[in-house]
Design a protein around this motif. Structure first.
Motif, short mmCIF file in Angstrom:
data_model
loop_
_atom_site.label_atom_id
_atom_site.label_comp_id
_atom_site.label_asym_id
_atom_site.label_seq_id
_atom_site.Cartn_x
_atom_site.Cartn_y
_atom_site.Cartn_z
N GLY A 186 -10.10 -9.00 8.53
CA GLY A 186 -10.32 -9.91 9.65
C GLY A 186 -10.74 -11.30 9.28
O GLY A 186 -10.63 -12.22 10.09
N ASP A 187 -11.28 -11.50 8.07
CA ASP A 187 -11.70 -12.85 7.73
C ASP A 187 -10.53 -13.73 7.30
O ASP A 187 -10.69 -14.90 7.02
N HIS A 188 -9.32 -13.12 7.26
CA HIS A 188 -8.08 -13.85 6.93
C HIS A 188 -8.11 -14.44 5.53
O HIS A 188 -7.36 -15.34 5.21
N LEU A 189 -9.00 -13.93 4.70
CA LEU A 189 -9.07 -14.40 3.31
C LEU A 189 -8.88 -13.24 2.34
O LEU A 189 -8.13 -13.35 1.38
N ALA A 190 -9.54 -12.14 2.61
CA ALA A 190 -9.53 -11.03 1.67
C ALA A 190 -8.39 -10.07 1.97
O ALA A 190 -7.96 -9.92 3.11
N ALA A 191 -7.90 -9.43 0.95
CA ALA A 191 -6.90 -8.39 1.08
C ALA A 191 -7.43 -7.13 0.41
O ALA A 191 -8.30 -7.20 -0.46
N SER A 192 -6.93 -5.99 0.81
CA SER A 192 -7.39 -4.74 0.22
C SER A 192 -6.23 -3.77 0.16
O SER A 192 -5.16 -4.00 0.75
N HIS A 193 -6.45 -2.68 -0.54
CA HIS A 193 -5.42 -1.67 -0.70
C HIS A 193 -6.01 -0.32 -0.32
O HIS A 193 -7.15 0.00 -0.67
N VAL A 194 -5.23 0.49 0.37
CA VAL A 194 -5.64 1.84 0.74
C VAL A 194 -4.62 2.82 0.18
O VAL A 194 -3.43 2.75 0.56
N ALA A 195 -5.04 3.66 -0.74
CA ALA A 195 -4.15 4.70 -1.24
C ALA A 195 -3.92 5.72 -0.14
O ALA A 195 -4.86 6.12 0.56
N ALA A 196 -2.69 6.13 0.04
CA ALA A 196 -2.38 7.06 1.14
C ALA A 196 -1.08 7.79 0.87
O ALA A 196 -0.07 7.16 0.55
N SER A 197 -1.13 9.11 1.00
CA SER A 197 0.08 9.91 0.89
C SER A 197 0.56 10.40 2.24
O SER A 197 1.69 10.88 2.37
N HIS A 198 -0.30 10.29 3.26
CA HIS A 198 0.05 10.70 4.62
C HIS A 198 -0.44 9.62 5.59
O HIS A 198 -1.65 9.41 5.73
N VAL A 199 0.50 8.92 6.23
CA VAL A 199 0.18 7.78 7.09
C VAL A 199 0.79 8.00 8.48
O VAL A 199 2.01 8.18 8.61
#
Length: 547
Positions: free
Chosen positions: A256-269
Motif C-alpha cells: 500500500g505504500d506504493h514503494l515496497a514490493a514483496s513476494h509470496v510463495a504459493a502452490s495453491h492460489v
C-alpha cells in the motif's frame, strides 16, 4: 421431522392460524402436533386484493411414519432435508503444509478463506484495498467530495463490491448440498438477523455487512488465517515442467505504500478477484493464463419513488409490515434482437458512484437493511456478447466498458457527476434540462443531458422499446419524471478465467479461479457458494500433494 411446503394463509392471518393450518394439512389433531418452526416464508402478490403468505414449515408430530405414509404421492409433504454442512477434508495434525493464498476479500474470497480456516489450512488472504471501515471512509470520499481512491472504493477492499449493495442473499443457482444455507448460517453467526434463514428473499444492507465482515475476519484469524490488506498482485510466478505443464509457484505483490514490493510463495492460489480487477485480468492474460471474453450487460440505473412501486405491486396492501418495500424483475425481448432487463433491483435504496478508475463514471445501487429511502432503483440494462459486440481479444469487453465509462465522465462534466435524464425526454430523444418530481439519489451529483450520448445506439433503441413494455407491466414505470442515471457497465465480469472440473485453471495448475470476477458467480450468495466449492477443491488438492 416433516417439511410442509406451499402452505398459504392470508396476509393478515392470526398467529394461531399457522398451527391450525399445519394440523389441517396433515390431517392430525392439535394434540398430535409436538412443535413446528417456519423454514421459509414468501408472499404471493399476483392478486393484489388477496395477497397470501406462503410458508414452508418443519413439523414434529407423534407417529411421524404413519403421518408421512398418508402423503407418499404428495410432493409438498416430505422428510425435512438435512441442510447441515459437512467438511470434505481436514488438515492433518503435525504436518507442515504450504499455506494456500486467497486473492480478494469479497464474498467469494471471504468464504474460501473461512472454509479453509475451518478445515485447518491457515489461509493467507490478500486484498489490494483496505479494511472495511477505512474503505468505507474512502468510498464516502468519492460520494461526498468527488475524490476517488483507485485502490479503496466501492469495488476494492474488504467485503468486495457486495458490501455496497442491497445485500441480497438469494440466487437461482442449483444448490443440492445446501451450501447457501452454510453461507446464511455463518452470516447469522457474524451478526445478521436470524430472519435471513427463513425469508424467501433475504437481504442485509450495507451497514450490517460492514460489522459482519469484521466479525468473520476475526473468526478466520482466530483459526490461524492471516489477512494482508493493501497488497495488490502485480505478477504471478509460473514454472513449466519438461512436458510443458504449468504450475503457479508464487505471487509478486505491491504494498500500500506504493514503494515496497514483496513476494509470496504459493502452490495453491484462489483467484477471487471481483469483476473490476481489470489490471489483474491483463496481468494474468500476459502471463499466459487462459482467459476468454464473456457476455455482460450495459445500460443505466432507473429510479422511481418507492411508493409508486409498492402501490403497483401490492395495491391496497402497500406498506404492510409483512411485505416490506416492493421489488420487481422485468425482461423484454426487443425487436432489434437484444434483451433488456432489470438488474440488481434495490428497494428503498440509492444509486451510488461505483467507479474504480480515474476519469470514468460507473453506477450501482445499494440499500440499507431498512430499505426506507425515498426511491427504488434498478439497473436497466441490455445484454451484449463477445461475438457481436467486442470480438477479437479476450479483454475487449474491458475496453468497451472503459470507453462508455469515460464517455459518461465527460458528459457528466468531468467531475464524477453522473449523466442523467428524465425518462420522458429519453423516450422523446431530447436532452433533459431540468428534473421533474423524482429526485435522483446519486452522489456527488448528476448532470442533466441526453443519455444517448453515452450508450451504444443499439442499447438506446432497446431501452426505449423496453420502457414502454415495462410500463404496461408496472403502471407508472414509464412515468416521464422517472430518472435514468448512467452508466451501468459492471453487471458482471467481462472475462472468464477458465477452469476445469477440479476448479483449477485450464492451463496453470494451482490457480483456482473463483467467484464473480472469474466468471462463475453473480451476486453475494452465488459468489460465496463458489468460494466454498473452490476452498474444498484446494483442500483436496493440497492433501493429494502432501508427502
Amino acid at each position: 421431522m416433516l417439511r410442509i411446503t406451499e402452505l398459504k394463509l392470508p396476509i393478515n392471518h392470526a398467529d394461531e392460524a399457522l398451527p391450525a393450518a399445519v394440523c389441517k394439512r396433515l390431517r392430525i389433531t392439535p394434540r398430535e402436533l409436538v412443535r413446528f418452526k417456519i423454514a421459509r416464508r414468501a408472499n404471493d402478490a399476483r392478486d393484489k386484493m388477496d395477497i397470501q403468505l406462503v410458508y414452508s414449515v418443519d413439523v414434529n408430530v407423534k407417529d411421524e411414519a404413519t403421518v408421512l405414509a398418508r402423503f407418499r404421492k404428495d410432493r409438498h409433504v416430505n422428510p425435512t432435508p438435512d441442510t447441515r454442512y459437512a467438511f470434505v477434508a481436514k488438515a492433518p495434525e503435525g504436518v507442515e503444509l504450504p499455506r494456500p493464498v486467497v486473492v480478494g476479500a469479497g464474498p467469494c474470497g471471504l468464504f474460501a478463506g473461512l472454509i479453509l480456516a475451518q478445515m485447518g489450512f491457515r489461509p493467507i488472504i490478500v486484498d489490494r484495498g483496505k479494511v472495511v471501515r477505512e474503505r468505507t471512509k474512502d468510498t464516502w470520499g468519492l460520494w461526498r467530495r468527488g475524490v476517488l481512491n483507485p485502490e479503496s472504493n466501492v469495488q476494492f477492499g474488504e467485503g468486495g463490491a457486495g458490501t455496497f449493495s442491497d445485500g441480497k442473499l438469494w440466487s437461482q443457482i442449483q444448490d443440492p448440498r445446501h451450501l447457501g444455507r452454510k453461507v446464511l448460517t455463518e452470516f447469522v453467526k457474524a451478526g445478521a438477523p436470524e430472519e435471513i434463514l427463513t425469508e424467501a428473499h433475504p437481504h442485509i444492507g450495507t451497514f450490517r455487512l460492514v460489522t459482519m465482515v469484521e466479525s468473520m475476519r476475526e473468526t478466520i484469524e482466530s483459526l490461524g488465517g492471516e489477512y494482508r490488506f493493501e497488497n495488490r498482485v502485480e505478477g504471478i510466478d509460473i514454472e513449466s515442467d519438461v512436458d510443458g505443464k504449468r504450475r503457479v509457484t508464487g505471487l509478486r505483490m505491491h504494498t500500500g505504500d506504493h514503494l515496497a514490493a514483496s513476494h509470496v510463495a504459493a502452490s495453491h492460489v484462489v483467484l477471487a478477484l471481483g469483476h473490476s480487477a481489470r489490471d489483474t485480468f491483463h496481468m494474468l492474460h500476459d502471463a499466459g493464463v487462459h482467459v476468454e471474453a464473456k457476455p455482460f450487460s450495459i445500460g443505466v440505473r432507473i429510479e422511481h419513488p418507492q411508493s409508486w412501486i409498492d402501490e403497483a405491486r401490492f395495491g391496497p396492501c402497500a406498506g404492510h409490515p409483512d411485505l416490506g418495500a416492493a421489488a420487481y424483475s422485468l425482461s423484454h425481448h426487443c425487436s432489434n434482437g437484444r434483451t433488456a432487463y432489470s438488474f440488481c433491483m434495490c428497494p428503498g435504496g440509492t444509486v451510488v458512484a461505483a467507479t474504480s478508475e480515474e476519469g470514468r463514471v460507473a453506477t450501482n445501487g445499494m440499500s440499507q437493511y431498512s430499505r426506507n429511502e425515498r426511491n427504488a432503483n434498478s439497473g436497466l440494462v441490455v445484454g451484449i456478447d463477445p461475438e457481436r459486440d467486442y470480438p477479437g481479444s479476450p479483454l475487449a469487453g474491458i475496453e468497451l466498458q472503459r470507453h462508455w465509462e469515460t464517455r459518461a465522465f465527460a458528459v457528466g462534466g468531468s467531475s464524477y457527476n453522473a449523466p442523467a435524464q428524465r425518462l420522458g425526454d429519453f423516450l422523446a430523444g431530447r436532452p433533459s434540462t431540468a428534473l421533474g418530481t423524482v429526485i435522483p439519489s446519486y452522489r456527488p451529483g448528476v448532470t442533466m443531458c441526453d443519455l444517448a450520448d453515452c450508450l451504444p445506439e443499439f442499447a438506446v433503441t432497446a431501452l426505449r422499446e423496453a420502457l414502454v413494455a415495462f410500463g404496461k407491466q408496472i403502471p407508472g414505470y414509464d412515468h416521464p419524471d422517472a430518472v435514468m442515471t448512467g452508466v451501468e457497465t459492471r453487471t458482471s465480469s467481462p472475462v472468464r478465467i477458465t477452469r476445469n472440473e477440479a476448479f483449477q485453471s485450464l492451463n496453470t495448475a494451482g490457480l483456482f479461479p473463483a467467484g464473480e470476477g472469474a466468471g462463475y458467480a453473480g451476486g453475494i450468495l452465488s459468489a460465496a457458494v463458489d468460494g466454498i466449492k473452490v476452498a474444498e477443491a484446494v483442500a483436496l488438492s493440497m492433501l493429494a500433494a502432501a508427502p
